[in-house]
Design an enzyme around this catalytic site. Sequence first.
Site, PDB file in Angstrom:
ATOM      1  N   HIS A  35       0.828  -1.220   0.000  1.00  9.97           N
ATOM      2  CA  HIS A  35       0.000   0.000   0.000  1.00  9.97           C
ATOM      3  C   HIS A  35       0.861   1.267   0.000  1.00  9.97           C
ATOM      4  O   HIS A  35       0.340   2.360   0.213  1.00  9.97           O
ATOM      5  CB  HIS A  35      -0.992   0.014   1.174  1.00  9.97           C
ATOM      6  CG  HIS A  35      -2.131  -0.954   0.995  1.00  9.97           C
ATOM      7  ND1 HIS A  35      -3.410  -0.568   0.690  1.00  9.97           N
ATOM      8  CD2 HIS A  35      -2.164  -2.311   1.053  1.00  9.97           C
ATOM      9  CE1 HIS A  35      -4.191  -1.641   0.593  1.00  9.97           C
ATOM     10  NE2 HIS A  35      -3.454  -2.713   0.800  1.00  9.97           N
ATOM     11  N   GLY A 123      -3.256 -13.379  -7.082  1.00 13.16           N
ATOM     12  CA  GLY A 123      -2.462 -12.255  -6.603  1.00 13.16           C
ATOM     13  C   GLY A 123      -1.034 -12.267  -7.131  1.00 13.16           C
ATOM     14  O   GLY A 123      -0.195 -11.499  -6.679  1.00 13.16           O
ATOM     15  N   ASP A 171       2.717  -3.944 -10.747  1.00  8.88           N
ATOM     16  CA  ASP A 171       2.639  -5.275 -11.353  1.00  8.88           C
ATOM     17  C   ASP A 171       3.221  -5.277 -12.764  1.00  8.88           C
ATOM     18  O   ASP A 171       4.031  -6.136 -13.118  1.00  8.88           O
ATOM     19  CB  ASP A 171       1.178  -5.747 -11.416  1.00  8.88           C
ATOM     20  CG  ASP A 171       0.529  -5.776 -10.048  1.00  8.88           C
ATOM     21  OD1 ASP A 171       1.246  -5.581  -9.042  1.00  8.88           O
ATOM     22  OD2 ASP A 171      -0.693  -5.981  -9.992  1.00  8.88           O
TER      23      ASP A 171
HETATM   24  P1  ADP Z   1      -4.221 -11.858 -10.940  1.00  7.07           P
HETATM   25  O1  ADP Z   1      -3.671 -10.754 -11.758  1.00  7.07           O
HETATM   26  O2  ADP Z   1      -3.884 -11.749  -9.498  1.00  7.07           O
HETATM   27  O3  ADP Z   1      -3.893 -13.218 -11.466  1.00  7.07           O
HETATM   28  P2  ADP Z   1      -6.700 -10.771 -11.900  1.00  7.07           P
HETATM   29  O4  ADP Z   1      -8.115 -10.980 -11.522  1.00  7.07           O
HETATM   30  O5  ADP Z   1      -6.167  -9.385 -11.895  1.00  7.07           O
HETATM   31  O6  ADP Z   1      -5.820 -11.732 -10.988  1.00  7.07           O
HETATM   32  O7  ADP Z   1      -6.460 -11.338 -13.378  1.00  7.07           O
HETATM   33  C1  ADP Z   1      -6.905 -12.640 -13.725  1.00  7.07           C
HETATM   34  C2  ADP Z   1      -7.621 -12.589 -15.070  1.00  7.07           C
HETATM   35  O8  ADP Z   1      -6.680 -12.333 -16.120  1.00  7.07           O
HETATM   36  C3  ADP Z   1      -8.256 -13.894 -15.449  1.00  7.07           C
HETATM   37  O9  ADP Z   1      -9.534 -14.047 -14.863  1.00  7.07           O
HETATM   38  C4  ADP Z   1      -8.352 -13.762 -16.970  1.00  7.07           C
HETATM   39  O10 ADP Z   1      -9.436 -12.961 -17.331  1.00  7.07           O
HETATM   40  C5  ADP Z   1      -7.092 -12.995 -17.309  1.00  7.07           C
HETATM   41  N1  ADP Z   1      -6.003 -13.893 -17.748  1.00  7.07           N
HETATM   42  C6  ADP Z   1      -4.779 -14.003 -17.196  1.00  7.07           C
HETATM   43  N2  ADP Z   1      -4.026 -14.911 -17.871  1.00  7.07           N
HETATM   44  C7  ADP Z   1      -4.781 -15.363 -18.886  1.00  7.07           C
HETATM   45  C8  ADP Z   1      -4.582 -16.314 -19.959  1.00  7.07           C
HETATM   46  N3  ADP Z   1      -3.435 -16.981 -20.097  1.00  7.07           N
HETATM   47  N4  ADP Z   1      -5.605 -16.515 -20.826  1.00  7.07           N
HETATM   48  C9  ADP Z   1      -6.749 -15.835 -20.687  1.00  7.07           C
HETATM   49  N5  ADP Z   1      -7.002 -14.955 -19.715  1.00  7.07           N
HETATM   50  C10 ADP Z   1      -6.046 -14.711 -18.811  1.00  7.07           C
HETATM   51 MG    MG Z   2      -4.199  -8.691 -11.566  1.00  3.01          MG
END
Ligand code: ADP
Ligand code: MG
Length: 385
Positions: A35, A123, A171
């Site tokens: 944060h 995350g 990120d």
């Molecule tokens: P985090 O970034 O912590 O993994 P988020 O909710 O920010 O979680 O992002 C996850 C989302 O990113 C997934 O639900 C999907 O929509 C998208 N995503 C990530 N990698 C892929 C992939 N290889 N193919 C399709 N969608 C993806």
């Molecule tokens: Mg994310």
Amino acid sequence: MSAFARDVAQEFGFRFGREARVSRAPGRVNVIGEHTDYNDGFVMPAALEFATLVAAAPREDRRLRVYSMTMDETRELDLAAPEGPTHEWADYVFGVAVMLEKSGLRLKGADLVVWTDIPLGAGLSSSAALEVASAHALLAASGLPFEPLAAAKIGQKAENAYVGMRCGIMDQYASACGVQDHAILIDCRSLESRPVPIPPDLKLVIANSNVKHQHAGGEYNARREACEEGVRLLAPFLGPIKALRDVAPNDLERYKAKLPDLVYRRCRHIVTENARVLEAERALNAGDPVACGRAMNASHDSMRDDFEITCKEIDILAGLAQATKGVFGSRMTGGGFGGCTVSLVEAGAVEAVTQTLIEGYRIATGLDADVFVCSPSEGAGFAAA
Ligand code: ADP
Ligand code: MG
């Protein structure tokens, strides 16, 4: 090419009948500095070995066609007449394309195949990795140069304005600019960074609690407001301060009585956390993982007691790790109210630590934790040949 990259290139050949180049962008874990980003402060993430791969080749027209092996779905967008977000995974890819075009670049149409081994929604920033890998792939397919920081900014814009998720730049920055066997200390005000060594005899052990408490969004905004309130109330005494970044721990103590107790404690987390990030950097540069671990443990205490963003399950995971031999330090990582912990661990102890976390967490909560052992990898580029 890595075995994964070969598989993705092969899938591309099978689907689209021609050759592709494969771009790679890693996930990330924040070692310390929670944060602090929106307070113009310091964060210290590391890029992971888990990564997203995007195989791409240009097309004659201006269409984008993307197949995700992860989702087993194909989506299309016409760059000449983009239709806007659809609130599903392809938004991350198309959002990046739209933001690249908005920045003044002209992209060629392309076919893309996407794959990842970053656990989604845990995350570890699979979203930023998808954005940065897509930026690299789309630029390469158009014969345009990839500039890591510019790509990170494009990814953040895509996530803010196209996907509709308010996030800082950490990120995407870590995914684009990561350095092998190093964390990177990012100054969130100047956006400069410097590498901080995490040599191979140290491992980052990430434990996913598999809980995510629902009120996280509202609590996040409430924390931001408390920080802004702190700056507003301290400014008359400290002169032209713009953010808690400008407040030293001593200053905060001197004017403590000017703040409501809750605002004071929220500010104390940020102000001391910035100092801990710099202390962790100093310690790692000096080859002193014990001191780095101490800062990580103190960070966890501060998130639990002052910022109040941990939860029972996360406190259990951090506590288990902190009490285990071979662990230098452990803390929650990420926005809070669930998600993951990160521990700095002696390489020889990772198996025992993994076992202890999984068993201890199951006994204490009845839940399964997923545990990953990682070394910092490098940021985005073409997948290694
Ligand atoms: P985090 O970034 O912590 O993994 P988020 O909710 O920010 O979680 O992002 C996850 C989302 O990113 C997934 O639900 C999907 O929509 C998208 N995503 C990530 N990698 C892929 C992939 N290889 N193919 C399709 N969608 C993806
Ligand atoms: Mg994310």
